[in-house]
Design an enzyme around this catalytic site. Sequence first.
Site, PDB file in Angstrom:
ATOM      1  CE  LYS A  65       1.651 -17.791  -2.338  1.00  0.00           C
ATOM      2  NZ  LYS A  65       0.772 -18.972  -2.448  1.00  0.00           N
ATOM      3  CG  ASP A 109     -13.891  -6.671   1.812  1.00  0.00           C
ATOM      4  OD1 ASP A 109     -13.737  -5.925   2.805  1.00  0.00           O
ATOM      5  OD2 ASP A 109     -14.290  -6.259   0.705  1.00  0.00           O
ATOM      6  CE1 TYR A 153      -3.594  -2.556   0.714  1.00  0.00           C
ATOM      7  CE2 TYR A 153      -4.651  -0.451   1.139  1.00  0.00           C
ATOM      8  CZ  TYR A 153      -4.747  -1.800   0.874  1.00  0.00           C
ATOM      9  OH  TYR A 153      -5.975  -2.383   0.761  1.00  0.00           O
ATOM     10  CG  ASP A 189      -2.292 -20.133  -1.222  1.00  0.00           C
ATOM     11  OD1 ASP A 189      -1.797 -20.099  -0.078  1.00  0.00           O
ATOM     12  OD2 ASP A 189      -1.800 -20.812  -2.149  1.00  0.00           O
ATOM     13  CG  ASP A 240      -8.207  -4.553   1.473  1.00  0.00           C
ATOM     14  OD1 ASP A 240      -9.171  -4.046   2.071  1.00  0.00           O
ATOM     15  OD2 ASP A 240      -8.080  -4.534   0.238  1.00  0.00           O
TER      16      ASP A 240
END
Length: 361
Positions: free
Chosen positions: A192, A252, A142, A224, A248
């Site tokens: 990851k 959601d 970001y 994942d 983020d």
Amino acid sequence: MATYNIAVLAGDGTGPEIMTEAVKVLGAVEKVYDIKFNFEHALIGGCAYDEFKTPLPESTLKLALSSDATLLGAVGDWKYDTLPPEVRPEKALLGIRKGMGLFANLRPAIVLEELVNSSPLKPEIVSGVDIMIIRELVGDVYFGEPRGIEVKDGKKIGFNNMIYTEDEIKRIATVAFETAMKRSKKLCSVDKANVLDVSRLWREIMIETAKEYPEVELTHMYVDNAAMQIIRAPKQFDTIVTGNIFGDILSDEASMLAGSLGLLPSASLSNDKKLAMYEPIHGSAPDLKGKNVVNPIATILSAGMMLKYSFDMDSAYNLIETATKKVLQAGYRTQDIMSDGCKLVGTSEMGTLIANEILNK
Ligand code: IPM
Ligand code: MG
């Protein structure tokens, strides 16, 4: 009487509607407790751009920095989609988070028993889910430099930099372990590390920090797999800690366990909680603006988190949560969580019902 100064940044789209309801509910809390809130409003996002040609006016950041806590609605509207990136409403959100040093974003995903049927997932999968996602909020891809779109050999290339320093990882790790200690002492760090160097460092620092918290059971999961496990078996999670972009996305996703984005609050905290901002995790839903249909519960619960985290008023938080549950138990629903046999209410009715429940407790 304890008095708190609250910066109210309603923002764009349906932001002002949901904020009105949060302020209404805080008004009820004032009456029950010996406490006074001074609300000071300021512009952020597209509405600030319209007025000041910048989405984050200095006066708004100054107000947030000097208030006891900040409440944020939501920013963004399609009409600003064509603006240059540096003055888009989202830039204000990132700017205020960075400007206030709000590195720790707490996003609880709790499935209220009253709403197990609102989730698109089977009740037996979501019933009893209580996850705390801790998202690092001021680093990662970001904010990483270099970034941009350039032309090389006649072709455009776009790039961002996923970067974390040891210190940035350490401070979010500490918040995560402290949080896990107050919950069921299970912490899952999501990364990851099978592909990304930045994640290998992330994992290393998590493991190092774990030595200071021998009681906490630390596990690691690739992002994942985590995305899959949150849907397959969400009850395996208690506290999750992850970087900005993974957090983020996963937050959601986790909101769907609860049934609607309109239900999930969040707290963003600086070092030692000196500065804090509270906002729903959802966006500004400009298509629903002015229709009195959006769900104000995420914003109302965000105001509740403010009472708990900034003012140590745990009982006031519980009061808001209980009042919300009672209103849902009585069958009232906004359209996003509507189901058969329930009573459909609008944004302002939902706020009034919760405020009245608090007053009549
Ligand atoms: C969120 C939002 C923001 C983010 C956007 C609006 C910039 O999606 O708070 O999760 O990506 O952080
Ligand atoms: Mg998001």
